[in-house]
Write an enzyme that holds these catalytic residues in place. Sequence first.
Site, PDB file in Angstrom:
ATOM      1  N   GLU A 277       0.792  -1.147   0.081  1.00 52.84           N
ATOM      2  CA  GLU A 277      -0.012   0.088   0.028  1.00 52.84           C
ATOM      3  C   GLU A 277       0.786   1.231   0.012  1.00 52.84           C
ATOM      4  O   GLU A 277       0.702   2.223   0.875  1.00 52.84           O
ATOM      5  CB  GLU A 277      -0.833  -0.054   1.094  1.00 52.84           C
ATOM      6  CG  GLU A 277      -1.722  -1.321   1.376  1.00 52.84           C
ATOM      7  CD  GLU A 277      -2.533  -1.246   2.416  1.00 52.84           C
ATOM      8  OE1 GLU A 277      -3.772  -1.811   2.557  1.00 52.84           O
ATOM      9  OE2 GLU A 277      -2.505  -0.538   3.559  1.00 52.84           O
ATOM     10  N   PRO A 278       1.733   1.574  -1.085  1.00 53.77           N
ATOM     11  CA  PRO A 278       2.407   2.622  -0.893  1.00 53.77           C
ATOM     12  C   PRO A 278       1.769   3.954  -1.288  1.00 53.77           C
ATOM     13  O   PRO A 278       0.943   3.863  -1.919  1.00 53.77           O
ATOM     14  CB  PRO A 278       3.744   2.501  -2.063  1.00 53.77           C
ATOM     15  CG  PRO A 278       2.668   1.424  -3.055  1.00 53.77           C
ATOM     16  CD  PRO A 278       1.955   0.521  -2.274  1.00 53.77           C
ATOM     17  N   GLY A 279       2.304   5.152  -0.513  1.00 58.06           N
ATOM     18  CA  GLY A 279       1.784   6.204  -0.906  1.00 58.06           C
ATOM     19  C   GLY A 279       2.853   7.276  -1.121  1.00 58.06           C
ATOM     20  O   GLY A 279       3.271   7.380  -2.245  1.00 58.06           O
ATOM     21  N   CYS A 348      -0.800  33.924  10.349  1.00 63.59           N
ATOM     22  CA  CYS A 348      -0.343  34.502  11.768  1.00 63.59           C
ATOM     23  C   CYS A 348      -0.322  33.440  12.898  1.00 63.59           C
ATOM     24  O   CYS A 348      -1.237  33.549  13.847  1.00 63.59           O
ATOM     25  CB  CYS A 348      -1.665  35.359  12.068  1.00 63.59           C
ATOM     26  SG  CYS A 348      -1.559  36.589  10.804  1.00 63.59           S
TER      27      CYS A 348
HETATM   28  N1  LLP Z   1      -1.674   1.983   4.520  1.00 56.21           N
HETATM   29  C1  LLP Z   1      -2.149   2.247   5.526  1.00 56.21           C
HETATM   30  C2  LLP Z   1      -3.163   1.661   6.081  1.00 56.21           C
HETATM   31  C3  LLP Z   1      -2.075   3.665   5.861  1.00 56.21           C
HETATM   32  O1  LLP Z   1      -2.476   4.050   6.999  1.00 56.21           O
HETATM   33  C4  LLP Z   1      -0.844   4.373   5.170  1.00 56.21           C
HETATM   34  C5  LLP Z   1      -0.612   5.710   5.709  1.00 56.21           C
HETATM   35  C6  LLP Z   1      -0.607   3.967   4.161  1.00 56.21           C
HETATM   36  C7  LLP Z   1      -0.893   2.660   3.586  1.00 56.21           C
HETATM   37  C8  LLP Z   1       0.537   4.694   3.242  1.00 56.21           C
HETATM   38  O2  LLP Z   1       1.717   4.994   3.846  1.00 56.21           O
HETATM   39  P1  LLP Z   1       3.112   5.521   3.179  1.00 56.21           P
HETATM   40  O3  LLP Z   1       3.472   4.414   2.079  1.00 56.21           O
HETATM   41  O4  LLP Z   1       2.602   6.725   2.352  1.00 56.21           O
HETATM   42  O5  LLP Z   1       3.727   5.852   4.227  1.00 56.21           O
HETATM   43  N2  LLP Z   1       0.638  12.642   7.087  1.00 56.21           N
HETATM   44  C9  LLP Z   1       1.893  11.869   7.552  1.00 56.21           C
HETATM   45  C10 LLP Z   1       1.736  10.528   7.023  1.00 56.21           C
HETATM   46  C11 LLP Z   1       0.583   9.593   7.645  1.00 56.21           C
HETATM   47  C12 LLP Z   1       0.567   8.260   7.009  1.00 56.21           C
HETATM   48  C13 LLP Z   1      -0.827   7.470   7.248  1.00 56.21           C
HETATM   49  N3  LLP Z   1      -0.986   6.320   6.646  1.00 56.21           N
HETATM   50  C14 LLP Z   1       3.036  12.546   7.111  1.00 56.21           C
HETATM   51  O6  LLP Z   1       2.841  13.739   6.348  1.00 56.21           O
HETATM   52  O7  LLP Z   1       4.089  12.084   6.673  1.00 56.21           O
END
Ligand code: LLP
Length: 423
Positions: A277-279, A348
């Site tokens: 599940e990469p973001g 601000c």
């Molecule tokens: N799968 C699940 C269940 C998740 O909760 C997340 C991210 C991902 C996949 C994707 O994770 P990634 O590959 O992007 O690390 N707002 C924070 C990051 C929060 C991540 C939440 N969950 C930031 O700006 O660093």
Amino acid sequence: KHCFRRGADGYLYCEGVRVEDAMTAAERSPFYLYSKPQILRNFAAYRDALQGLRSIIGYAVKANNNLPVLRVLRELGCGAVLVSGNELRLALQAGFDPARCIFNGNGKTLEHLKLAAESGVFVNVDSEFDLENIVRAARATGKKVPVLLRINPDVDPQVHPYVATGNKTSKFGIRNEKLQWFLDSIKSYPNEIKLVGVHCHLGSTITKVDIFRDAAVLMLNYVDEIRAQGFKLEYLNIGGGLGIDYHHTDAVLPTPMDLINTVRELVLSQDLTLIIEPGRSLIANTCCFVNRVTGVKSNGTKNFIVVDGSMAELIRPSLYGAYQHIELVSPPTPGAEAATFDIVGPVCESADFLGKDRELPTPDEGAGLVVHDAGAYCMSMASTYNLKLRPPEYWVEADGSIVKIRHGEKLDDYMKFFDGLPA
Ligand code: LLP
């Protein structure tokens, strides 16, 4: 090859385009600027790493929900990982194959679960009440829901506590002690629920792949235990979380290939389909947040570069103390002195900074300044604080064209929230 590079002429480029030229073309400042080819390259890194495995790449839509970006990832073959009813609707709208989508979250409502059941996506079971709601959704829609159990493996991801999710104190998933209760419960709903896999997500910005391996070993023990009770598990979902090189140092960080190789044999040995599940690692480095310098000031010992972007458009530095690399877009004016600056916006409050203690040449008023690696959790976390309104987005295509992929929010859009309400 990375999309944002400094050319021999001293200017910052996005692919073949000067970022300065994109600033001239943009409807306003600040804005987000992406490289479409970099999205393809990042996807290819995962696709190549997954050769020889049955797999689903579920892109975590929360990282960036821009519709054209979603369409590109869908066309490449990504599935989608969704955490709200609206993300689910958006993914379906963008044409994602429901059989490659996973609906996740610790607070899914019955209404959203009905939509999930109707559309046929995988649903992660997060708690007792979640299971109950999934059963209700199945009955209401007459669909049997394919589910994965989200198990909290209690592995320390060694990251900021706000983005750690797979350790004991986290609100996500179910704990070992309760596993048998969930299995018995699922067995009692043979018409409503089909258990097809297990899921874990450890956290985000993880830079050691051993952590994924440790978790995969634990998860495979659960797979054995669950299969021994007669369930036909097909999927191991190890979540997302791979970190990226925010610091732009020479440090060698693990790649998608390193990540997949560390779990490859484990997955093959159990004849499973791997879901990831990469973001961030798919989208963060494809984008810069582009600002204009409003002015430079000094208060005693502190120097500030004040830009037109702020914590409203990009909150990660304020919220997590996150480091994102900052550079000027054009070569320094001859004679410009270098100094140590905080880069701040016009909002601000003192939490409003994009970077602290950065060594930069003193910029001229109107100069371009970029915050790198802004493709993940930046625009998607933007607010309208101080009525800044959300910025437009552009991407650069392989042929060098600059294309708008999202309009900037306007005051008229905001005023619509009050149409027809009491004066
Ligand atoms: N799968 C699940 C269940 C998740 O909760 C997340 C991210 C991902 C996949 C994707 O994770 P990634 O590959 O992007 O690390 N707002 C924070 C990051 C929060 C991540 C939440 N969950 C930031 O700006 O660093």
